[in-house]
Write a protein that holds these residues in place. Structure first.
Motif, PDB file in Angstrom:
ATOM      1  N   LEU A 198       0.947  -1.019   0.038  1.00 35.92           N
ATOM      2  CA  LEU A 198       0.194   0.088  -0.026  1.00 35.92           C
ATOM      3  C   LEU A 198       0.777   1.012   0.102  1.00 35.92           C
ATOM      4  CD1 LEU A 198      -2.628  -1.039   2.730  1.00 35.92           C
ATOM      5  CD2 LEU A 198      -2.600  -1.338   0.191  1.00 35.92           C
ATOM      6  N   MET A 199       0.751   1.822  -1.143  1.00 30.63           N
ATOM      7  CA  MET A 199       1.869   3.183  -1.276  1.00 30.63           C
ATOM      8  C   MET A 199       0.966   4.374  -1.022  1.00 30.63           C
ATOM      9  SD  MET A 199       3.975   1.806  -4.706  1.00 30.63           S
ATOM     10  CE  MET A 199       2.724   1.141  -5.373  1.00 30.63           C
ATOM     11  N   ASP A 200       1.274   4.862   0.210  1.00 30.27           N
ATOM     12  CA  ASP A 200       0.329   6.332   0.391  1.00 30.27           C
ATOM     13  C   ASP A 200      -1.247   6.051   0.037  1.00 30.27           C
ATOM     14  OD1 ASP A 200       1.105   8.337   1.874  1.00 30.27           O
ATOM     15  OD2 ASP A 200       1.023   9.735   0.264  1.00 30.27           O
ATOM     16  N   ALA A 201      -1.529   4.799   0.666  1.00 30.49           N
ATOM     17  CA  ALA A 201      -3.050   4.693   0.330  1.00 30.49           C
ATOM     18  C   ALA A 201      -4.100   5.313   1.023  1.00 30.49           C
ATOM     19  CB  ALA A 201      -3.399   3.040   0.952  1.00 30.49           C
ATOM     20  N   THR A 202      -5.092   5.817   0.224  1.00 31.20           N
ATOM     21  CA  THR A 202      -6.162   6.584   0.484  1.00 31.20           C
ATOM     22  C   THR A 202      -6.801   6.268   1.994  1.00 31.20           C
ATOM     23  OG1 THR A 202      -6.711   7.291  -1.525  1.00 31.20           O
ATOM     24  CG2 THR A 202      -8.428   7.844   0.127  1.00 31.20           C
ATOM     25  N   SER A 203      -6.822   7.106   2.844  1.00 28.83           N
ATOM     26  CA  SER A 203      -7.337   6.600   4.212  1.00 28.83           C
ATOM     27  C   SER A 203      -8.701   5.985   4.215  1.00 28.83           C
ATOM     28  CB  SER A 203      -7.590   8.077   5.093  1.00 28.83           C
ATOM     29  OG  SER A 203      -8.239   7.745   6.272  1.00 28.83           O
ATOM     30  N   PRO A 204      -9.105   5.193   4.861  1.00 24.18           N
ATOM     31  CA  PRO A 204     -10.272   4.329   5.096  1.00 24.18           C
ATOM     32  C   PRO A 204     -11.390   5.528   5.536  1.00 24.18           C
ATOM     33  CG  PRO A 204      -9.054   3.605   6.640  1.00 24.18           C
ATOM     34  CD  PRO A 204      -8.187   4.254   5.958  1.00 24.18           C
ATOM     35  N   THR A 205     -11.012   6.405   6.218  1.00 27.87           N
ATOM     36  CA  THR A 205     -12.053   7.510   6.792  1.00 27.87           C
ATOM     37  C   THR A 205     -11.504   8.774   6.217  1.00 27.87           C
ATOM     38  OG1 THR A 205     -10.397   7.559   8.662  1.00 27.87           O
ATOM     39  CG2 THR A 205     -12.461   6.084   8.685  1.00 27.87           C
ATOM     40  N   THR A 206     -11.399   8.861   4.969  1.00 28.07           N
ATOM     41  CA  THR A 206     -11.159  10.195   4.179  1.00 28.07           C
ATOM     42  C   THR A 206     -12.240  11.222   4.469  1.00 28.07           C
ATOM     43  OG1 THR A 206      -9.958   9.009   2.539  1.00 28.07           O
ATOM     44  CG2 THR A 206     -10.390  11.222   2.244  1.00 28.07           C
ATOM     45  N   THR A 207     -13.406  10.944   4.145  1.00 26.59           N
ATOM     46  CA  THR A 207     -14.647  11.846   4.483  1.00 26.59           C
ATOM     47  C   THR A 207     -14.853  12.423   5.889  1.00 26.59           C
ATOM     48  OG1 THR A 207     -15.990  10.939   2.536  1.00 26.59           O
ATOM     49  CG2 THR A 207     -17.207  12.216   4.197  1.00 26.59           C
ATOM     50  N   ALA A 208     -14.739  11.653   6.857  1.00 25.17           N
ATOM     51  CA  ALA A 208     -14.727  11.932   8.069  1.00 25.17           C
ATOM     52  C   ALA A 208     -13.432  12.894   8.489  1.00 25.17           C
ATOM     53  CB  ALA A 208     -14.721  10.978   9.030  1.00 25.17           C
ATOM     54  N   ASP A 209     -12.170  12.572   8.109  1.00 25.65           N
ATOM     55  CA  ASP A 209     -11.021  13.081   8.107  1.00 25.65           C
ATOM     56  C   ASP A 209     -11.378  14.746   7.729  1.00 25.65           C
ATOM     57  OD1 ASP A 209     -10.164  10.690   8.995  1.00 25.65           O
ATOM     58  OD2 ASP A 209      -8.706  10.424   7.442  1.00 25.65           O
ATOM     59  N   ILE A 210     -11.540  14.950   6.545  1.00 27.08           N
ATOM     60  CA  ILE A 210     -11.589  16.319   5.867  1.00 27.08           C
ATOM     61  C   ILE A 210     -12.692  17.132   6.680  1.00 27.08           C
ATOM     62  CG2 ILE A 210     -13.172  15.766   3.965  1.00 27.08           C
ATOM     63  CD1 ILE A 210     -10.087  17.754   3.760  1.00 27.08           C
ATOM     64  N   SER A 211     -13.656  16.388   6.975  1.00 30.84           N
ATOM     65  CA  SER A 211     -14.860  17.268   7.629  1.00 30.84           C
ATOM     66  C   SER A 211     -14.351  17.446   9.190  1.00 30.84           C
ATOM     67  CB  SER A 211     -16.111  16.229   7.969  1.00 30.84           C
ATOM     68  OG  SER A 211     -16.466  15.870   6.363  1.00 30.84           O
ATOM     69  N   LYS A 212     -13.633  16.656   9.677  1.00 35.71           N
ATOM     70  CA  LYS A 212     -13.249  17.054  11.063  1.00 35.71           C
ATOM     71  C   LYS A 212     -12.232  18.081  11.098  1.00 35.71           C
ATOM     72  CE  LYS A 212     -10.554  13.967  12.962  1.00 35.71           C
ATOM     73  NZ  LYS A 212     -10.340  12.602  13.527  1.00 35.71           N
ATOM     74  N   VAL A 213     -11.163  17.989  10.173  1.00 35.44           N
ATOM     75  CA  VAL A 213      -9.966  19.009  10.020  1.00 35.44           C
ATOM     76  C   VAL A 213     -10.374  20.447   9.777  1.00 35.44           C
ATOM     77  CG1 VAL A 213      -7.679  19.230   9.096  1.00 35.44           C
ATOM     78  CG2 VAL A 213      -8.356  17.167  10.010  1.00 35.44           C
ATOM     79  N   ILE A 214     -11.042  20.524   8.426  1.00 31.52           N
ATOM     80  CA  ILE A 214     -11.561  21.549   7.935  1.00 31.52           C
ATOM     81  C   ILE A 214     -13.176  21.976   8.015  1.00 31.52           C
ATOM     82  CG2 ILE A 214     -11.569  23.078   5.669  1.00 31.52           C
ATOM     83  CD1 ILE A 214      -9.359  21.078   4.587  1.00 31.52           C
ATOM     84  N   PRO A 215     -13.233  22.807   8.780  1.00 37.96           N
ATOM     85  CA  PRO A 215     -14.828  23.226   8.977  1.00 37.96           C
ATOM     86  C   PRO A 215     -15.356  23.785   7.670  1.00 37.96           C
ATOM     87  CG  PRO A 215     -13.347  24.866   9.936  1.00 37.96           C
ATOM     88  CD  PRO A 215     -12.562  23.998   9.473  1.00 37.96           C
ATOM     89  N   ALA A 216     -16.949  23.577   7.430  1.00 43.48           N
ATOM     90  CA  ALA A 216     -17.504  24.230   6.555  1.00 43.48           C
ATOM     91  C   ALA A 216     -17.489  25.620   6.391  1.00 43.48           C
ATOM     92  CB  ALA A 216     -19.128  23.787   6.712  1.00 43.48           C
ATOM     93  N   SER A 217     -17.037  26.543   7.613  1.00 43.51           N
ATOM     94  CA  SER A 217     -16.756  27.704   7.538  1.00 43.51           C
ATOM     95  C   SER A 217     -15.515  28.234   7.114  1.00 43.51           C
ATOM     96  CB  SER A 217     -17.105  28.298   8.905  1.00 43.51           C
ATOM     97  OG  SER A 217     -16.229  27.924   9.950  1.00 43.51           O
ATOM     98  N   ALA A 218     -14.734  27.313   6.604  1.00 43.12           N
ATOM     99  CA  ALA A 218     -13.288  27.674   6.396  1.00 43.12           C
ATOM    100  C   ALA A 218     -13.258  28.547   5.405  1.00 43.12           C
ATOM    101  CB  ALA A 218     -12.540  26.393   6.157  1.00 43.12           C
ATOM    102  N   GLY A 253      -4.537   7.429   9.131  1.00 47.02           N
ATOM    103  CA  GLY A 253      -5.220   6.613   8.129  1.00 47.02           C
ATOM    104  C   GLY A 253      -4.163   5.403   7.500  1.00 47.02           C
ATOM    105  N   GLN A 254      -2.986   5.856   7.607  1.00 44.24           N
ATOM    106  CA  GLN A 254      -1.844   4.849   7.258  1.00 44.24           C
ATOM    107  C   GLN A 254      -1.931   3.576   8.227  1.00 44.24           C
ATOM    108  OE1 GLN A 254      -0.535   5.032   4.007  1.00 44.24           O
ATOM    109  NE2 GLN A 254      -2.173   6.696   4.292  1.00 44.24           N
ATOM    110  N   HIS A 255      -1.921   4.239   9.452  1.00 42.98           N
ATOM    111  CA  HIS A 255      -1.801   3.078  10.752  1.00 42.98           C
ATOM    112  C   HIS A 255      -3.252   2.428  10.777  1.00 42.98           C
ATOM    113  CE1 HIS A 255       1.868   4.104  12.891  1.00 42.98           C
ATOM    114  NE2 HIS A 255       1.665   5.330  12.286  1.00 42.98           N
ATOM    115  N   GLN A 256      -4.338   2.996  10.401  1.00 45.76           N
ATOM    116  CA  GLN A 256      -5.538   2.084  10.371  1.00 45.76           C
ATOM    117  C   GLN A 256      -5.396   1.060   9.629  1.00 45.76           C
ATOM    118  OE1 GLN A 256      -9.344   4.365  10.209  1.00 45.76           O
ATOM    119  NE2 GLN A 256      -8.156   6.134  10.226  1.00 45.76           N
ATOM    120  N   TRP A 257      -5.015   1.115   8.284  1.00 44.14           N
ATOM    121  CA  TRP A 257      -4.489  -0.005   7.284  1.00 44.14           C
ATOM    122  C   TRP A 257      -3.799  -1.166   7.953  1.00 44.14           C
ATOM    123  CZ3 TRP A 257      -8.250  -0.221   4.101  1.00 44.14           C
ATOM    124  CH2 TRP A 257      -8.840   0.714   3.384  1.00 44.14           C
TER     125      TRP A 257
END
Length: 301
Positions: free
Chosen positions: A172-192, A257-261
């Motif tokens: 797995l070479m820099d595989a996309t996180s299994p929780t990408t949607t939750a990750d981006i929603s948590k880190v960057i708020p809709a008000s950004a 995410g990498q650790h999750q895999w």
């Protein structure tokens, strides 16, 4: 500058190369790859084996496939899986190097390169059906090691648990996180504010199917594939950190995410590709090749 940073981060987080050019490969007359019985690995010279690039029919679709190298006795076939928006030509040099010691194949998923375009929204399971048809054609009864980059890594990791009879190793070479949607929603708020707001919107849109493959990419738990050897390699250059305000947190959730895999197998390891950004097989092909050869050796051994 802000636009460049946003697109770079989207490429990593959503695995989509916006505006990527598609390069057609030389075609060989199409055959009915998935319609015939799978070839036997014990055949002295697999009647369906081929070298070069050709079209095969899978699930009623034309799929562009490239194979090279010779199979090792008792060894697996390595199947490379690109990120979203990339076609198999991007991995051609890397495939050539890996094929010096292994039988290696790659293919364009629907919506990529010279394969058919999807007719409508598709699920990860739909993508898996195409992968099964490709494996029937290029690997037959042989064991398979999937080596996936970015979204290709996510799809490989989603596929392996349900196909443990066939998939015997993962890279797995820099595989996309299994929780990408939750990750981006948590880190960057809709008000950004810009450019982070654009990154958030693009990532969420891509995961809802607004991508060249029309793939729906929901978050989900990591399922186990037993004790197959797994080598995960993450980027070492902090390019997500360039996103103003939220960069450090984006890097953090990417690493999480990498650790999750690693939960996919009891025999999994994570390493960092120093001096490499997202495209590890381009920036540090030596490390990517070493990871593949490590896994194939353990499968063969």
């Amino acid at each position: 500058m802000a636009r460049r940073i946003t697109l770079t981060a989207v490429t990593a987080l959503c695995c989509v190369a916006l505006g990527a050019g598609l390069v057609a490969c030389e075609e060989v007359p199409e055959d009915s790859g998935s319609a015939s019985p799978a070839p036997s690995a014990s055949s002295p010279a697999d009647a369906k084996a081929f070298s070069g690039t050709k079209k095969i029919s899978v699930e009623g679709h034309s799929v562009n496939v490239s194979c090279s190298g010779d199979a090792v006795d008792g060894g697996p076939v390595v199947v490379l899986m690109t990120g979203l928006g990339d076609d198999l030509t991007k991995m051609s040099g890397f495939q050539k190097t890996v094929s010096e010691e292994n039988r290696v194949c790659s293919f364009d998923r629907l919506g990529q390169g010279a394969s058919d375009k999807p007719a409508g929204p598709r699920t990860v399971a739909d993508s898996g059906k195409i992968l099964t048809g490709v494996l029937d054609r290029v690997a037959g009864d042989r064991p398979v090691v999937l080596a996936g980059h970015s979204l290709g890594g996510l799809l490989a990791a989603r596929y392996a648990p349900e196909h443990q009879d066939r998939i015997k190793g993962l890279v797995l070479m820099d595989a996309t996180s299994p929780t990408t949607t939750a990750d981006i929603s948590k880190v960057i708020p809709a008000s950004a504010e810009a450019p982070a707001d654009e990154l958030r919107a693009q990532t969420l849109a891509v995961n809802k199917g607004e991508n060249p493959e029309m793939l729906l990419l929901p978050d989900g738990p990591v399922r186990t594939a037993g004790d197959i050897p797994v080598e995960a390699v993450q980027h070492g250059v902090r390019y997500l950190g360039e996103v103003p305000t939220y960069g450090d947190d984006l890097e953090r959730v990417w690493t999480e995410g990498q650790h999750q895999w690693l939960g996919i197998s009891t025999d999994s390891e994570l390493s960092t590709a120093e001096k490499s950004a997202h495209d590890i097989y381009v920036d540090r092909p030596d490390l990517a090749v070493a990871a593949i050869r490590s896994v194939t050796a353990r499968v063969t051994g």
